[in-house]
Motif scaffolding. Structure first.
Motif, PDB file in Angstrom:
ATOM      1  N   PRO A 191       7.698   5.420  -2.656  1.00 38.53           N
ATOM      2  CA  PRO A 191       7.709   4.605  -1.437  1.00 38.53           C
ATOM      3  C   PRO A 191       6.456   3.742  -1.352  1.00 38.53           C
ATOM      4  O   PRO A 191       5.347   4.210  -1.615  1.00 38.53           O
ATOM      5  CB  PRO A 191       7.742   5.658  -0.323  1.00 38.53           C
ATOM      6  N   ARG A 192       6.629   2.482  -0.971  1.00 39.59           N
ATOM      7  CA  ARG A 192       5.492   1.577  -0.778  1.00 39.59           C
ATOM      8  C   ARG A 192       5.647   0.900   0.584  1.00 39.59           C
ATOM      9  O   ARG A 192       6.738   0.489   0.978  1.00 39.59           O
ATOM     10  CB  ARG A 192       5.436   0.509  -1.878  1.00 39.59           C
ATOM     11  N   PHE A 193       4.529   0.792   1.275  1.00 39.01           N
ATOM     12  CA  PHE A 193       4.525   0.181   2.607  1.00 39.01           C
ATOM     13  C   PHE A 193       4.081  -1.267   2.449  1.00 39.01           C
ATOM     14  O   PHE A 193       2.967  -1.543   1.980  1.00 39.01           O
ATOM     15  CB  PHE A 193       3.582   0.951   3.524  1.00 39.01           C
ATOM     16  N   ILE A 194       4.968  -2.190   2.800  1.00 38.87           N
ATOM     17  CA  ILE A 194       4.781  -3.605   2.496  1.00 38.87           C
ATOM     18  C   ILE A 194       4.554  -4.399   3.781  1.00 38.87           C
ATOM     19  O   ILE A 194       5.284  -4.247   4.760  1.00 38.87           O
ATOM     20  CB  ILE A 194       6.024  -4.181   1.784  1.00 38.87           C
ATOM     21  N   LEU A 195       3.561  -5.271   3.745  1.00 40.90           N
ATOM     22  CA  LEU A 195       3.325  -6.215   4.826  1.00 40.90           C
ATOM     23  C   LEU A 195       3.664  -7.611   4.333  1.00 40.90           C
ATOM     24  O   LEU A 195       3.156  -8.043   3.289  1.00 40.90           O
ATOM     25  CB  LEU A 195       1.852  -6.185   5.268  1.00 40.90           C
TER      26      LEU A 195
ATOM     27  N   ASN B  67       0.838  -1.179   0.000  1.00 47.63           N
ATOM     28  CA  ASN B  67       0.000   0.000   0.000  1.00 47.63           C
ATOM     29  C   ASN B  67       0.881   1.240   0.000  1.00 47.63           C
ATOM     30  O   ASN B  67       2.099   1.140  -0.092  1.00 47.63           O
ATOM     31  CB  ASN B  67      -0.953  -0.023   1.205  1.00 47.63           C
ATOM     32  N   VAL B  68       0.260   2.397   0.133  1.00 49.93           N
ATOM     33  CA  VAL B  68       0.994   3.657   0.066  1.00 49.93           C
ATOM     34  C   VAL B  68       1.695   3.971   1.388  1.00 49.93           C
ATOM     35  O   VAL B  68       1.399   3.400   2.438  1.00 49.93           O
ATOM     36  CB  VAL B  68       0.053   4.825  -0.306  1.00 49.93           C
TER      37      VAL B  68
ATOM     38  N   PHE C 124       2.068  -1.469  -8.901  1.00 49.24           N
ATOM     39  CA  PHE C 124       3.222  -1.768  -8.053  1.00 49.24           C
ATOM     40  C   PHE C 124       4.379  -2.064  -9.001  1.00 49.24           C
ATOM     41  O   PHE C 124       4.289  -2.985  -9.821  1.00 49.24           O
ATOM     42  CB  PHE C 124       2.894  -2.976  -7.184  1.00 49.24           C
ATOM     43  N   PRO C 125       5.482  -1.316  -8.977  1.00 50.59           N
ATOM     44  CA  PRO C 125       6.561  -1.535  -9.929  1.00 50.59           C
ATOM     45  C   PRO C 125       7.055  -2.982  -9.936  1.00 50.59           C
ATOM     46  O   PRO C 125       7.396  -3.536  -8.882  1.00 50.59           O
ATOM     47  CB  PRO C 125       7.658  -0.581  -9.433  1.00 50.59           C
ATOM     48  N   PRO C 126       7.087  -3.613 -11.103  1.00 51.41           N
ATOM     49  CA  PRO C 126       7.493  -5.029 -11.179  1.00 51.41           C
ATOM     50  C   PRO C 126       8.836  -5.353 -10.533  1.00 51.41           C
ATOM     51  O   PRO C 126       8.948  -6.391  -9.871  1.00 51.41           O
ATOM     52  CB  PRO C 126       7.501  -5.301 -12.687  1.00 51.41           C
TER      53      PRO C 126
END
Length: 412
Positions: A160-164, A116-117, A299-301
Motif C-alpha cells: 500500500p502507498r499513500f499518494i498525494l 509515501n507509506v 515505488f513500483p513502476p
C-alpha cells in the motif's frame, strides 16, 4: 504543450521515474541523496540531469530554476510515518514532506505527485494531512490523498502507498484516480522463469506452491545489516509461499539442487516482484546489498505509471470533468486554525463536531506531536490555541540541519 517535464525529488533508483516516463513525462531533473541510486539513474538514462545530495540544499539544486514545470514529483523519506518506526512525523530529521509542499510555492508546477507509506494515512497524522491540504489550497491547488494498493495495478505484492495529487484548478476536474486492474499474478507465476533459469527441476512445483502475492518488500535502512526480506512476520509469510527470507541469493538454484529446496530470491527476482519486467526494463548498479536496498525502497513502476497517466490525462484535459469534493482529515485542526483566539473545550468540540471530551483530548494529544498547541488556564477555564507547525519547511534555524548532518551516513 508539446512536452511535459517533471522534476523528481528523492528519486531513489528510478521506480517512480520509469513509471512517469512511461506515462509521457520527460525528466528535467532527478534529485537523490544516495550515490548508488544516482549511479543507477545515470546508467539507465545517461541523458537525464541527475543531482546528488540533500534535496533541501540549494547548492544541490535551485527550485526557482524550474518554475512552471508540468509536474513536481517525489517519494520523500518514509521512516517519519512508518508504522514499523516511531512515527515521529514532523520531529524526524528525515521528514521532507512538508518541505516538499512548500516548494510548490516556488516551482509553481501544474501538478504535484508525492507518495509515501500507509502510515501517513493513519489517525496519528490527521492534523499533518490537513495542514498539507490547507497549505496547497492557499497556494491555489486542488489536492487529494488516496491509499493505493500495488496489487491493484499488476504488481504481485502487498504494497500500500499513500499518494498525494494536487493540480491547478483548471486541470483538477479532469483528474480521476486510476481504476484497479484485474487480479495480479502470483509470486510463482511471476518468478517461475527466473527460478528455473539455471536448470532447477523443482521450479515448476515451487511456483505451483507459491500461489499468492508477496508481502511488502522491505528495502531496509543503512543502520542495519545486509539484505533480507523483512521482519519476523514477513519472513513467516514468505515461508508459507516457499521462500527462505533470511537473505538474498546471488543466483537461482542450479540443476543439482534438490527439488524440495526452499530457495532464496535474487535481486532480479525481487525487482520483478516490485514491478520491473521486460515492459519496465531497468538495471541496478552496485553490490548485492546496495542493489537490494535500491529495489526494495522503490515505488513500483506500474503504480507510478498508472497515477502518472491519470495526471497526464488531467493536464491534457481529457475525459469527463468531475465535481470537486472537499476532503477533511482533522476537524479539530481546522477549528483551531480558523481563529487566533483560545478556544474552550466546549466551543472546540462544537466547532469540530465532537461529542466526547476524551476524544477531544486524544486528538489534541496527537495534534501536539506535529504542532505547538498552546494551552491557557484562567481560573477553572482552559483554552486551546494552535501554534506553529514543527516540521521542517526550509527554516534556516531548524534543528533538522544539525540532525541531518549527524545522521546523514545512515539516512536512506
Amino acid at each position: 504543450m508539446s512536452t511535459f517535464e517533471v522534476v523528481e525529488i528523492c528519486a531513489g533508483a528510478g521506480g517512480q521515474a520509469l513509471g512517469l516516463e512511461k506515462a509521457g513525462f520527460e525528466h528535467a531533473l532527478a534529485v537523490e541523496l544516495d550515490g548508488n541510486a544516482c549511479k543507477t539513474l545515470e546508467a539507465n538514462r545517461p541523458n537525464w540531469k541527475v543531482a546528488q545530495g540533500d534535496v533541501a540544499d540549494e547548492d544541490v539544486w535551485r527550485p526557482a530554476d524550474h518554475r512552471g514545470v508540468s509536474l513536481l514529483a517525489g517519494g520523500v523519506p518514509c521512516p517519519p510515518f512508518s508504522i514499523a518506526g516511531k512515527q515521529l512525523g514532523a520531529n524526524d530529521e528525515r521528514d521532507l514532506f512538508a518541505w516538499a509542499v512548500e516548494q510548490v510555492a516556488v516551482v509553481q508546477p501544474r501538478a504535484v505527485l508525492l507518495e509515501n507509506v500507509r502510515g501517513l494515512s493513519m489517525p496519528r497524522f490527521a492534523g499533518y494531512r490537513q495542514h498539507v491540504l490547507d497549505r496547497l489550497t492557499q497556494l491555489g491547488y486542488v489536492a487529494d490523498w488516496r491509499l493505493l494498493q500495488a496489487s491493484d495495478y499488476g504488481v504481485p505484492q502487498l504494497r500500500p502507498r499513500f499518494i498525494l495529487v494536487a493540480l491547478r484548478p483548471e486541470y483538477a476536474p479532469y483528474f480521476h484516480w486510476p481504476e484497479p486492474q484485474d487480479h495480479p499474478p502470483t509470486v510463482g507465476e511471476t518468478l517461475v522463469g527466473l527460478m528455473g533459469a539455471n536448470g532447477w527441476s523443482g521450479a515448476a512445483a515451487w511456483a505451483k506452491k507459491a500461489n499468492k502475492i508477496a508481502p511488502t518488500i522491505v528495502g531496509g535502512s543503512k543502520k542495519h545489516g545486509g539484505a533480507d526480506l523483512g521482519p519476523t512476520r514477513a519472513k513467516r509469510a514468505w515461508a508459507e509461499i516457499g521462500v527462505d527470507a533470511l537473505g538474498v541469493a546471488d543466483a537461482a538454484p542450479t540443476g543439482d539442487t534438490p527439488s524440495d529446496f526452499r530457495p532464496k530470491l535474487t535481486c532480479e527476482m525481487v525487482a520483478r516482484i516490485q514491478g520491473w519486467s521486460d515492459e519496465y526494463a531497468w538495471q541496478f548498479t552496485g553490490r548485492k546489498t546496495t542493489r537490494y536496498r535500491q529495489i526494495g525502497n522503490a515505488f513500483p513502476p506500474p503504480v507510478a505509471h498508472a497515477v502518472g497517466a491519470a495526471v497526464m490525462s488531467a493536464l491534457k484535459r481529457r475525459g469527463t470533468p468531475r465535481e470537486i469534493e472537499s476532503s477533511e482529515h482533522d476537524p479539530v485542526y481546522k477549528a483551531l486554525r480558523s481563529t487566533s483566539e483560545y478556544l474552550s473545550p466546549e466551543r472546540l468540540m462544537k466547532n469540530a463536531g465532537l461529542q466526547d471530551a476524551a476524544e477531544l483530548e486524544r486528538r489534541i494529544s496527537l495534534l501536539s506531536r506535529d504542532f505547538e498547541v498552546e494551552i491557557r488556564t484562567v481560573g477553572t477555564k482552559t483554552g486551546y490555541r494552535l501554534g506553529k507547525f514543527k516540521a521542517f519547511v526550509g527554516q534556516e534555524d531548524h534543528e533538522r540541519h544539525d540532525l541531518f548532518l549527524k545522521y546523514r551516513a545512515r539516512i536512506s
